[in-house]
Design a protein around this motif. Structure first.
Motif, mmCIF file in Angstrom:
data_model
loop_
_atom_site.group_PDB
_atom_site.id
_atom_site.type_symbol
_atom_site.label_atom_id
_atom_site.label_comp_id
_atom_site.label_asym_id
_atom_site.label_seq_id
_atom_site.Cartn_x
_atom_site.Cartn_y
_atom_site.Cartn_z
ATOM 1 N N MET A 13 0.868 -1.182 0.000
ATOM 2 C CA MET A 13 0.000 0.000 0.000
ATOM 3 C C MET A 13 0.899 1.223 0.000
ATOM 4 O O MET A 13 1.873 1.293 0.755
ATOM 5 N N LEU A 14 0.585 2.193 -0.849
ATOM 6 C CA LEU A 14 1.397 3.402 -1.000
ATOM 7 C C LEU A 14 0.620 4.626 -0.544
ATOM 8 O O LEU A 14 -0.515 4.850 -0.979
ATOM 9 N N VAL A 15 1.242 5.419 0.332
ATOM 10 C CA VAL A 15 0.624 6.656 0.820
ATOM 11 C C VAL A 15 1.511 7.827 0.415
ATOM 12 O O VAL A 15 2.622 7.996 0.927
ATOM 13 N N ASP A 16 1.030 8.649 -0.516
ATOM 14 C CA ASP A 16 1.792 9.798 -1.011
ATOM 15 C C ASP A 16 0.799 10.775 -1.635
ATOM 16 O O ASP A 16 -0.073 10.368 -2.410
ATOM 17 N N ASP A 17 0.918 12.044 -1.299
ATOM 18 C CA ASP A 17 -0.068 13.009 -1.787
ATOM 19 C C ASP A 17 0.252 13.570 -3.167
ATOM 20 O O ASP A 17 -0.577 14.250 -3.761
ATOM 21 N N HIS A 18 1.457 13.285 -3.690
ATOM 22 C CA HIS A 18 1.800 13.772 -5.027
ATOM 23 C C HIS A 18 1.389 12.722 -6.059
ATOM 24 O O HIS A 18 2.020 11.666 -6.167
ATOM 25 N N GLU A 19 0.348 13.024 -6.816
ATOM 26 C CA GLU A 19 -0.221 12.023 -7.719
ATOM 27 C C GLU A 19 0.771 11.548 -8.773
ATOM 28 O O GLU A 19 0.831 10.351 -9.075
ATOM 29 N N VAL A 20 1.570 12.461 -9.329
ATOM 30 C CA VAL A 20 2.525 12.072 -10.360
ATOM 31 C C VAL A 20 3.553 11.094 -9.782
ATOM 32 O O VAL A 20 3.873 10.066 -10.399
ATOM 33 N N VAL A 21 4.048 11.414 -8.587
ATOM 34 C CA VAL A 21 5.015 10.532 -7.924
ATOM 35 C C VAL A 21 4.364 9.188 -7.612
ATOM 36 O O VAL A 21 4.944 8.120 -7.859
ATOM 37 N N ARG A 22 3.160 9.253 -7.080
ATOM 38 C CA ARG A 22 2.457 8.020 -6.699
ATOM 39 C C ARG A 22 2.218 7.120 -7.905
ATOM 40 O O ARG A 22 2.439 5.918 -7.859
ATOM 41 N N ARG A 23 1.770 7.714 -8.993
ATOM 42 C CA ARG A 23 1.482 6.923 -10.188
ATOM 43 C C ARG A 23 2.762 6.278 -10.732
ATOM 44 O O ARG A 23 2.765 5.141 -11.190
ATOM 45 N N GLY A 24 3.880 7.024 -10.664
ATOM 46 C CA GLY A 24 5.137 6.470 -11.141
ATOM 47 C C GLY A 24 5.581 5.279 -10.315
ATOM 48 O O GLY A 24 6.016 4.256 -10.856
ATOM 49 N N GLY A 39 -3.365 -0.933 -2.620
ATOM 50 C CA GLY A 39 -4.055 0.212 -2.058
ATOM 51 C C GLY A 39 -3.228 1.477 -2.188
ATOM 52 O O GLY A 39 -1.998 1.425 -2.196
ATOM 53 N N GLU A 40 -3.914 2.603 -2.321
ATOM 54 C CA GLU A 40 -3.263 3.904 -2.397
ATOM 55 C C GLU A 40 -4.021 4.890 -1.527
ATOM 56 O O GLU A 40 -5.216 4.734 -1.280
ATOM 57 N N ALA A 41 -3.313 5.911 -1.056
ATOM 58 C CA ALA A 41 -3.947 6.979 -0.281
ATOM 59 C C ALA A 41 -3.112 8.240 -0.450
ATOM 60 O O ALA A 41 -1.902 8.174 -0.672
ATOM 61 N N ALA A 42 -3.778 9.401 -0.352
ATOM 62 C CA ALA A 42 -3.088 10.671 -0.535
ATOM 63 C C ALA A 42 -3.080 11.518 0.731
ATOM 64 O O ALA A 42 -2.589 12.641 0.716
ATOM 65 N N SER A 43 -3.610 10.978 1.831
ATOM 66 C CA SER A 43 -3.674 11.733 3.078
ATOM 67 C C SER A 43 -3.683 10.787 4.270
ATOM 68 O O SER A 43 -3.902 9.578 4.123
ATOM 69 N N VAL A 44 -3.475 11.344 5.450
ATOM 70 C CA VAL A 44 -3.525 10.549 6.676
ATOM 71 C C VAL A 44 -4.923 9.970 6.862
ATOM 72 O O VAL A 44 -5.089 8.779 7.153
#
Length: 211
Positions: A13-24, A39-44
């Motif tokens: 599961m990856l948690v990162d708010d920068h969509e470009v970074v997350r998608r990469g 799973g992915e998330a962009a916030s706490v």
């Protein structure tokens, strides 16, 4: 994103708010044999809401999030599942980030500037119970007493609790209790992680234990 879990597949599961970074990162991980993003998330808030249902093998967390920090996510994850394996992926390589990540229970920290295969290797290492910290800080960490450092050194040599007890002339139960304290101090869950840490330190030219 992988929909099903293959045998021996590591669920991430990856948690990162920068969509470009997350998608990469998602693209890189999902392209690896034996790894999949579940799973992915962009916030706490989003991460803590989704974690209980996803239950990833490895949680990869950025430290900087819009509504808090990755430390908040890791503490919540550990509260719900004490055995949760976690890796910090951040742009900040400083003593504060390292110390706070260790204290929150992370098994390692990788910089976002690392090559994609280095990040993949770090995820695999964490899943295997090993620690992954920047080489410049490999010998840094919570302070242990001289006796506990000696126990850590013996764990690194592959000794069992009974063998350590015989070597130090103390009760095996005492060794077991000290190992529990050592794991808590180092933010680890298994003695194999301690052994891996010692091995990494020795490769860097530093040996745990009294001089």
């Amino acid at each position: 994103m992988s929909a099903t879990k293959e045998p021996d597949e590591v669920r991430v599961m990856l948690v990162d708010d920068h969509e470009v970074v997350r998608r990469g990162i998602v693209t890189v991980i999902d392209a690896q044999d034996g790894l999949s993003i579940v799973g992915e998330a962009a916030s706490v808030a989003e991460a803590t809401r989704r974690l209980p249902a996803i239950r990833p093998d490895v949680l990869v967390v950025d430290l900087q999030l819009p509504d808090g920090t990755g430390l908040d996510v890791m503490r919540a994850a550990r509260s719900a599942a004490p055995e949760q394996l976690m890796l910090v992926l951040t742009s900040f390589d400083d003593d504060a980030a390292l110390g706070e990540s260790r204290a929150a229970g992370a098994a390692g920290l990788m910089l976002k500037s690392a090559r994609s295969q280095e990040i993949v290797a770090a995820i695999r290492a964490v899943h295997e119970g090993r620690s992954v910290w920047p080489a410049d800080h490999v010998a840094e960490g919570p302070e242990l007493s001289e006796s506990d450092q000696r126990i850590v050194d013996l764990i690194g040599d592959g000794h069992s609790n009974r063998e350590i007890a015989e070597e130090l002339g103390i009760a095996e139960k005492t060794v077991k209790n000290r190992v529990t304290v050592i794991l808590q101090t180092l933010g680890m869950q298994r003695r194999t992680q301690v052994a891996a840490m010692v091995a990494a330190h020795r490769r860097a030219g530093w040996k745990q234990g009294p001089a």
